[in-house]
Design a protein around this motif. Sequence first.
Motif, PDB file in Angstrom:
ATOM      1  N   ILE A   1      -4.780   1.977   4.930  1.00 38.47           N
ATOM      2  CA  ILE A   1      -5.825   2.221   3.940  1.00 38.47           C
ATOM      3  C   ILE A   1      -6.336   3.657   3.991  1.00 38.47           C
ATOM      4  O   ILE A   1      -6.201   4.334   5.007  1.00 38.47           O
ATOM      5  CB  ILE A   1      -7.006   1.251   4.130  1.00 38.47           C
ATOM      6  N   SER A   2      -6.921   4.058   2.892  1.00 34.24           N
ATOM      7  CA  SER A   2      -7.568   5.361   2.845  1.00 34.24           C
ATOM      8  C   SER A   2      -8.728   5.343   3.814  1.00 34.24           C
ATOM      9  O   SER A   2      -9.518   4.391   3.841  1.00 34.24           O
ATOM     10  CB  SER A   2      -8.076   5.637   1.422  1.00 34.24           C
ATOM     11  N   THR A   3      -8.825   6.359   4.638  1.00 35.40           N
ATOM     12  CA  THR A   3      -9.908   6.434   5.632  1.00 35.40           C
ATOM     13  C   THR A   3     -11.266   6.397   4.950  1.00 35.40           C
ATOM     14  O   THR A   3     -12.232   5.869   5.507  1.00 35.40           O
ATOM     15  CB  THR A   3      -9.726   7.696   6.498  1.00 35.40           C
ATOM     16  N   LYS A   4     -11.350   6.896   3.744  1.00 34.53           N
ATOM     17  CA  LYS A   4     -12.610   6.891   2.999  1.00 34.53           C
ATOM     18  C   LYS A   4     -13.133   5.484   2.740  1.00 34.53           C
ATOM     19  O   LYS A   4     -14.319   5.288   2.528  1.00 34.53           O
ATOM     20  CB  LYS A   4     -12.448   7.591   1.644  1.00 34.53           C
ATOM     21  N   ARG A   5     -12.245   4.491   2.726  1.00 35.33           N
ATOM     22  CA  ARG A   5     -12.643   3.110   2.418  1.00 35.33           C
ATOM     23  C   ARG A   5     -13.182   2.351   3.616  1.00 35.33           C
ATOM     24  O   ARG A   5     -13.614   1.214   3.475  1.00 35.33           O
ATOM     25  CB  ARG A   5     -11.449   2.353   1.827  1.00 35.33           C
ATOM     26  N   ILE A   6     -13.174   2.976   4.784  1.00 31.92           N
ATOM     27  CA  ILE A   6     -13.682   2.299   5.979  1.00 31.92           C
ATOM     28  C   ILE A   6     -15.165   2.599   6.128  1.00 31.92           C
ATOM     29  O   ILE A   6     -15.577   3.754   6.072  1.00 31.92           O
ATOM     30  CB  ILE A   6     -12.911   2.729   7.235  1.00 31.92           C
TER      31      ILE A   6
ATOM     32  N   SER B   1      -5.643   7.066  13.159  1.00 37.13           N
ATOM     33  CA  SER B   1      -5.581   7.913  11.976  1.00 37.13           C
ATOM     34  C   SER B   1      -4.139   8.336  11.716  1.00 37.13           C
ATOM     35  O   SER B   1      -3.381   8.604  12.637  1.00 37.13           O
ATOM     36  CB  SER B   1      -6.464   9.145  12.206  1.00 37.13           C
ATOM     37  N   TYR B   2      -3.796   8.387  10.438  1.00 38.17           N
ATOM     38  CA  TYR B   2      -2.480   8.878  10.031  1.00 38.17           C
ATOM     39  C   TYR B   2      -2.693  10.008   9.036  1.00 38.17           C
ATOM     40  O   TYR B   2      -3.257   9.794   7.955  1.00 38.17           O
ATOM     41  CB  TYR B   2      -1.647   7.751   9.402  1.00 38.17           C
ATOM     42  N   LYS B   3      -2.306  11.201   9.414  1.00 41.18           N
ATOM     43  CA  LYS B   3      -2.441  12.412   8.593  1.00 41.18           C
ATOM     44  C   LYS B   3      -3.876  12.619   8.101  1.00 41.18           C
ATOM     45  O   LYS B   3      -4.088  13.110   7.004  1.00 41.18           O
ATOM     46  CB  LYS B   3      -1.463  12.361   7.411  1.00 41.18           C
ATOM     47  N   ARG B   4      -4.833  12.223   8.894  1.00 40.77           N
ATOM     48  CA  ARG B   4      -6.270  12.379   8.640  1.00 40.77           C
ATOM     49  C   ARG B   4      -6.781  11.673   7.400  1.00 40.77           C
ATOM     50  O   ARG B   4      -7.958  11.433   7.263  1.00 40.77           O
ATOM     51  CB  ARG B   4      -6.663  13.855   8.559  1.00 40.77           C
ATOM     52  N   LYS B   5      -5.910  11.344   6.486  1.00 36.99           N
ATOM     53  CA  LYS B   5      -6.318  10.779   5.202  1.00 36.99           C
ATOM     54  C   LYS B   5      -6.259   9.251   5.188  1.00 36.99           C
ATOM     55  O   LYS B   5      -6.924   8.604   4.390  1.00 36.99           O
ATOM     56  CB  LYS B   5      -5.411  11.362   4.115  1.00 36.99           C
ATOM     57  N   TYR B   6      -5.444   8.691   6.064  1.00 36.84           N
ATOM     58  CA  TYR B   6      -5.220   7.243   6.082  1.00 36.84           C
ATOM     59  C   TYR B   6      -5.536   6.686   7.464  1.00 36.84           C
ATOM     60  O   TYR B   6      -5.503   7.400   8.460  1.00 36.84           O
ATOM     61  CB  TYR B   6      -3.767   6.917   5.715  1.00 36.84           C
ATOM     62  N   THR B   7      -5.795   5.389   7.493  1.00 47.25           N
ATOM     63  CA  THR B   7      -6.005   4.693   8.759  1.00 47.25           C
ATOM     64  C   THR B   7      -5.031   3.530   8.835  1.00 47.25           C
ATOM     65  O   THR B   7      -4.897   2.768   7.868  1.00 47.25           O
ATOM     66  CB  THR B   7      -7.456   4.184   8.875  1.00 47.25           C
TER      67      THR B   7
ATOM     68  N   SER C   1       0.832  -1.208   0.000  1.00 45.39           N
ATOM     69  CA  SER C   1       0.000   0.000   0.000  1.00 45.39           C
ATOM     70  C   SER C   1       0.866   1.258   0.000  1.00 45.39           C
ATOM     71  O   SER C   1       0.595   2.209  -0.742  1.00 45.39           O
ATOM     72  CB  SER C   1      -0.922   0.030   1.221  1.00 45.39           C
ATOM     73  N   LEU C   2       1.900   1.252   0.836  1.00 48.33           N
ATOM     74  CA  LEU C   2       2.802   2.413   0.881  1.00 48.33           C
ATOM     75  C   LEU C   2       3.524   2.581  -0.452  1.00 48.33           C
ATOM     76  O   LEU C   2       3.671   3.706  -0.944  1.00 48.33           O
ATOM     77  CB  LEU C   2       3.812   2.255   2.019  1.00 48.33           C
ATOM     78  N   ALA C   3       3.941   1.482  -1.054  1.00 48.12           N
ATOM     79  CA  ALA C   3       4.632   1.546  -2.342  1.00 48.12           C
ATOM     80  C   ALA C   3       3.701   2.094  -3.424  1.00 48.12           C
ATOM     81  O   ALA C   3       4.126   2.881  -4.276  1.00 48.12           O
ATOM     82  CB  ALA C   3       5.151   0.165  -2.735  1.00 48.12           C
ATOM     83  N   GLU C   4       2.446   1.691  -3.373  1.00 45.90           N
ATOM     84  CA  GLU C   4       1.460   2.165  -4.351  1.00 45.90           C
ATOM     85  C   GLU C   4       1.260   3.681  -4.235  1.00 45.90           C
ATOM     86  O   GLU C   4       1.215   4.394  -5.245  1.00 45.90           O
ATOM     87  CB  GLU C   4       0.129   1.454  -4.066  1.00 45.90           C
ATOM     88  N   ILE C   5       1.147   4.175  -3.009  1.00 39.47           N
ATOM     89  CA  ILE C   5       0.977   5.612  -2.778  1.00 39.47           C
ATOM     90  C   ILE C   5       2.228   6.361  -3.243  1.00 39.47           C
ATOM     91  O   ILE C   5       2.142   7.396  -3.903  1.00 39.47           O
ATOM     92  CB  ILE C   5       0.673   5.899  -1.291  1.00 39.47           C
TER      93      ILE C   5
END
Length: 100
Positions: free
Chosen positions: A93-98, A71-77, A16-20
């Motif tokens: 993961i993106s927080t939006k996907r939870i 939460s990590y930087k509000r955008k990720y979990t 996931s980190l590599a993809e980002i």
Amino acid sequence: MGGGRKVIIKQSVADSLAEIAWFTESKGLVATAEKFVDDAYDFFLKLSDSRKSYALCREPERALLGFKCISYKRKYTVVFIETEEELIVCEFISTKRICW
């Protein structure tokens, strides 16, 4: 760092980190991508402090499985399991996907 637990990072988290990072690099921001990955790994190491404990995920399905979320930087979990000896990072993961 005093009181540190062993940190285990699942392959899916590294992917996931590599993809980002790849996406960020594709926008011409190579240094930003490297910094993002370094900062994320530093964040995982900070979570390893055994003097702290974290709350279960608010999402019922992950909470039922005993996962902790932060939460990590509000955008990720960051989704992880913590024991006295280890901290296993299972998802980034993106927080939006939870689904709450």
